[in-house]
Design a protein around this motif. Structure first.
Motif, PDB file in Angstrom:
ATOM      1  N   ASP A  32      16.219  81.449   7.260  1.00  0.00           N
ATOM      2  CA  ASP A  32      16.283  81.345   8.720  1.00  0.00           C
ATOM      3  C   ASP A  32      17.489  80.482   9.082  1.00  0.00           C
ATOM      4  O   ASP A  32      17.481  79.262   8.893  1.00  0.00           O
ATOM      5  CB  ASP A  32      14.991  80.711   9.244  1.00  0.00           C
ATOM      6  CG  ASP A  32      14.887  80.732  10.765  1.00  0.00           C
ATOM      7  OD1 ASP A  32      15.932  80.625  11.436  1.00  0.00           O
ATOM      8  OD2 ASP A  32      13.759  80.852  11.273  1.00  0.00           O
ATOM      9  N   THR A  33      18.541  81.096   9.600  1.00  0.00           N
ATOM     10  CA  THR A  33      19.774  80.359   9.876  1.00  0.00           C
ATOM     11  C   THR A  33      19.615  79.355  11.014  1.00  0.00           C
ATOM     12  O   THR A  33      20.338  78.352  11.061  1.00  0.00           O
ATOM     13  CB  THR A  33      20.932  81.327  10.191  1.00  0.00           C
ATOM     14  OG1 THR A  33      20.532  82.227  11.223  1.00  0.00           O
ATOM     15  CG2 THR A  33      21.304  82.130   8.948  1.00  0.00           C
ATOM     16  N   ALA A  80      18.773  71.750  10.285  1.00  0.00           N
ATOM     17  CA  ALA A  80      18.757  70.816   9.156  1.00  0.00           C
ATOM     18  C   ALA A  80      20.151  70.257   8.899  1.00  0.00           C
ATOM     19  O   ALA A  80      20.315  69.055   8.643  1.00  0.00           O
ATOM     20  CB  ALA A  80      18.226  71.520   7.910  1.00  0.00           C
ATOM     21  N   VAL A  81      21.176  71.101   8.975  1.00  0.00           N
ATOM     22  CA  VAL A  81      22.563  70.649   8.793  1.00  0.00           C
ATOM     23  C   VAL A  81      22.928  69.617   9.855  1.00  0.00           C
ATOM     24  O   VAL A  81      23.531  68.575   9.560  1.00  0.00           O
ATOM     25  CB  VAL A  81      23.533  71.851   8.843  1.00  0.00           C
ATOM     26  CG1 VAL A  81      24.971  71.378   9.032  1.00  0.00           C
ATOM     27  CG2 VAL A  81      23.403  72.688   7.579  1.00  0.00           C
ATOM     28  N   GLY A  82      22.549  69.893  11.101  1.00  0.00           N
ATOM     29  CA  GLY A  82      22.852  68.962  12.179  1.00  0.00           C
ATOM     30  C   GLY A  82      22.222  67.603  11.959  1.00  0.00           C
ATOM     31  O   GLY A  82      22.852  66.561  12.203  1.00  0.00           O
ATOM     32  N   HIS A 133      11.754  71.195   9.762  1.00  0.00           N
ATOM     33  CA  HIS A 133      12.534  72.393   9.469  1.00  0.00           C
ATOM     34  C   HIS A 133      12.153  72.896   8.075  1.00  0.00           C
ATOM     35  O   HIS A 133      12.115  72.108   7.119  1.00  0.00           O
ATOM     36  CB  HIS A 133      14.030  72.100   9.523  1.00  0.00           C
ATOM     37  CG  HIS A 133      14.450  71.382  10.772  1.00  0.00           C
ATOM     38  ND1 HIS A 133      14.328  71.943  12.037  1.00  0.00           N
ATOM     39  CD2 HIS A 133      14.950  70.138  10.963  1.00  0.00           C
ATOM     40  CE1 HIS A 133      14.747  71.080  12.937  1.00  0.00           C
ATOM     41  NE2 HIS A 133      15.129  69.974  12.313  1.00  0.00           N
ATOM     42  N   VAL A 134      11.865  74.193   7.962  1.00  0.00           N
ATOM     43  CA  VAL A 134      11.453  74.793   6.690  1.00  0.00           C
ATOM     44  C   VAL A 134      12.503  75.817   6.262  1.00  0.00           C
ATOM     45  O   VAL A 134      12.838  76.728   7.016  1.00  0.00           O
ATOM     46  CB  VAL A 134      10.073  75.471   6.808  1.00  0.00           C
ATOM     47  CG1 VAL A 134       9.696  76.139   5.489  1.00  0.00           C
ATOM     48  CG2 VAL A 134       9.011  74.452   7.216  1.00  0.00           C
ATOM     49  N   LEU A 135      13.012  75.660   5.036  1.00  0.00           N
ATOM     50  CA  LEU A 135      13.986  76.578   4.460  1.00  0.00           C
ATOM     51  C   LEU A 135      13.319  77.263   3.274  1.00  0.00           C
ATOM     52  O   LEU A 135      12.945  76.612   2.293  1.00  0.00           O
ATOM     53  CB  LEU A 135      15.235  75.813   4.021  1.00  0.00           C
ATOM     54  CG  LEU A 135      15.908  74.981   5.120  1.00  0.00           C
ATOM     55  CD1 LEU A 135      17.063  74.166   4.542  1.00  0.00           C
ATOM     56  CD2 LEU A 135      16.390  75.867   6.260  1.00  0.00           C
ATOM     57  N   LEU A 155      23.412  73.810   2.682  1.00  0.00           N
ATOM     58  CA  LEU A 155      23.296  72.555   3.434  1.00  0.00           C
ATOM     59  C   LEU A 155      24.562  71.721   3.299  1.00  0.00           C
ATOM     60  O   LEU A 155      25.101  71.209   4.284  1.00  0.00           O
ATOM     61  CB  LEU A 155      22.089  71.759   2.941  1.00  0.00           C
ATOM     62  CG  LEU A 155      20.702  72.265   3.330  1.00  0.00           C
ATOM     63  CD1 LEU A 155      19.619  71.505   2.568  1.00  0.00           C
ATOM     64  CD2 LEU A 155      20.470  72.143   4.833  1.00  0.00           C
ATOM     65  N   PHE A 156      25.042  71.592   2.071  1.00  0.00           N
ATOM     66  CA  PHE A 156      26.219  70.761   1.836  1.00  0.00           C
ATOM     67  C   PHE A 156      27.455  71.307   2.555  1.00  0.00           C
ATOM     68  O   PHE A 156      28.178  70.557   3.218  1.00  0.00           O
ATOM     69  CB  PHE A 156      26.499  70.653   0.332  1.00  0.00           C
ATOM     70  CG  PHE A 156      27.823  70.013   0.029  1.00  0.00           C
ATOM     71  CD1 PHE A 156      28.020  68.663   0.261  1.00  0.00           C
ATOM     72  CD2 PHE A 156      28.880  70.763  -0.456  1.00  0.00           C
ATOM     73  CE1 PHE A 156      29.248  68.065   0.006  1.00  0.00           C
ATOM     74  CE2 PHE A 156      30.109  70.179  -0.716  1.00  0.00           C
ATOM     75  CZ  PHE A 156      30.289  68.829  -0.487  1.00  0.00           C
TER      76      PHE A 156
END
Length: 309
Positions: A142-143, A149-151, A250-252, A280-281
């Motif tokens: 899920d983008t 999560a990145v934010g 948030h679930v990845l 993520l990185f």
């Protein structure tokens, strides 16, 4: 009850909803990932649609319920869990998947590795399974959840990463990457230390939990503590319906190959987890490029003398 009502049975379940139905090619990946957390009746529906997309696409909700020995409500609930608003949307995806299979574009099912397989065949099977796991994870990721999560990571004061066994190795990989671009990150291997670290987290901090099963107590507990102390929480898991999701903002979701005696799920799940970690990185590095790029350059330079010319 009309066919239209049956195929959109019930209200939309509570909680966050997917931004859009998954593409047809992601259906098999969704089934492999989510089936273990479904009820047995839902598993029968999921296995039927993944195993025979063309035949299932030709059936009404009543017909599929009869074929699988379930109810119409179960069929629609299964469609919802797989990411489709209703059975009608799932039928469209099944028809598209059947067309892909007819054109030879659908991935083949990889056989389990046998104890007497020649090593060359083992290499080929492993390579195919790893590639399939990566493709399944990418298709089902899920983008919108990934962006969130990145934010959170890009602006975090501190990042804690929790994982046990193979998942801890993945967590160490994430921590190493974040440290090299100037973020403060930890991945305690000791579960007691993970909990005591989590107690110190606050709003503005991020906790990342990595568990394929979604029910590893030594990972759930520190994430719960971090969640209760106000940190933003992220779960990387192959079971998005598992207990870990209760404490994750948030679930990845990751995918893995079928488990066999010689190939436990942890092996292929780690491959998928590493893909999510890389996503993520890179996302964080993009968001923080002005500071991340010089930090990476400095770290390379600091180690350059340790490598032979």
């Amino acid at each position: 009850m009309s066919s239209k009502l049956k195929e959109t049975f019930g209200a939309v379940p509570p909680g966050p909803q997917p931004s859009a139905p998954p593409p047809p090619g992601a259906l098999a990946a969704k089934v492999r990932t989510l089936a273990p957390s479904m009820t047995r009746s839902m598993q029968r529906v999921a296995e039927a649609v993944a195993g025979d997309p063309a035949g299932s696409a030709a059936l009404t909700v009543t017909g599929l319920a009869e074929r699988t020995g379930t109810s119409e409500a179960t069929v629609v609930r299964t469609a919802r869990i797989l990411g489709y608003p209703g059975y009608r949307d799932l039928r469209l995806a099944l028809a598209a998947l059947a067309a892909e299979q007819a054109a030879g574009r659908a991935p083949a099912v990889t056989a389990d590795i046998a104890v007497d397989d020649p090593l060359a065949e083992v290499v080929a099977k492993l390579a195919q399974e790893e590639a399939q796991c990566l493709a399944d994870t990418a298709a089902g990721l899920d983008t919108a959840q990934l962006e969130a999560a990145v934010g959170a990571l890009a602006t975090a004061r501190r990042v804690d990463v929790y994982g046990i066994g193979a998942s801890n190795l993945v967590g160490q990989d994430l921590v190493q990457k974040l440290l090299r671009i100037g973020l403060l990150a930890h991945a305690p291997a000791d579960p007691h230390l993970a909990v005591t670290n989590a107690v110190q987290l606050r709003a503005g901090d991020v906790a990342v939990a990595i568990t394929h099963s979604g029910r590893t107590t030594d990972v759930i507990e520190p994430l719960r503590v971090a969640f209760e102390h106000g940190a933003t929480t992220v779960a990387i898991t192959g079971r998005p319906q598992g207990e870990i999701a209760q404490y994750a903002d948030h679930v990845l979701t990751t995918s893995s190959a079928r488990e066999s005696e010689l190939r436990p799920a942890a092996m292929s799940s780690r491959t998928s987890q590493l893909l999510v970690v890389d996503c993520l990185f890179i996302g964080v590095a993009q968001r923080t490029y002005e500071t991340a790029a010089p930090a990476l350059s400095d770290s390379y330079e600091a180690l350059a003398h340790r490598h032979a010319p």
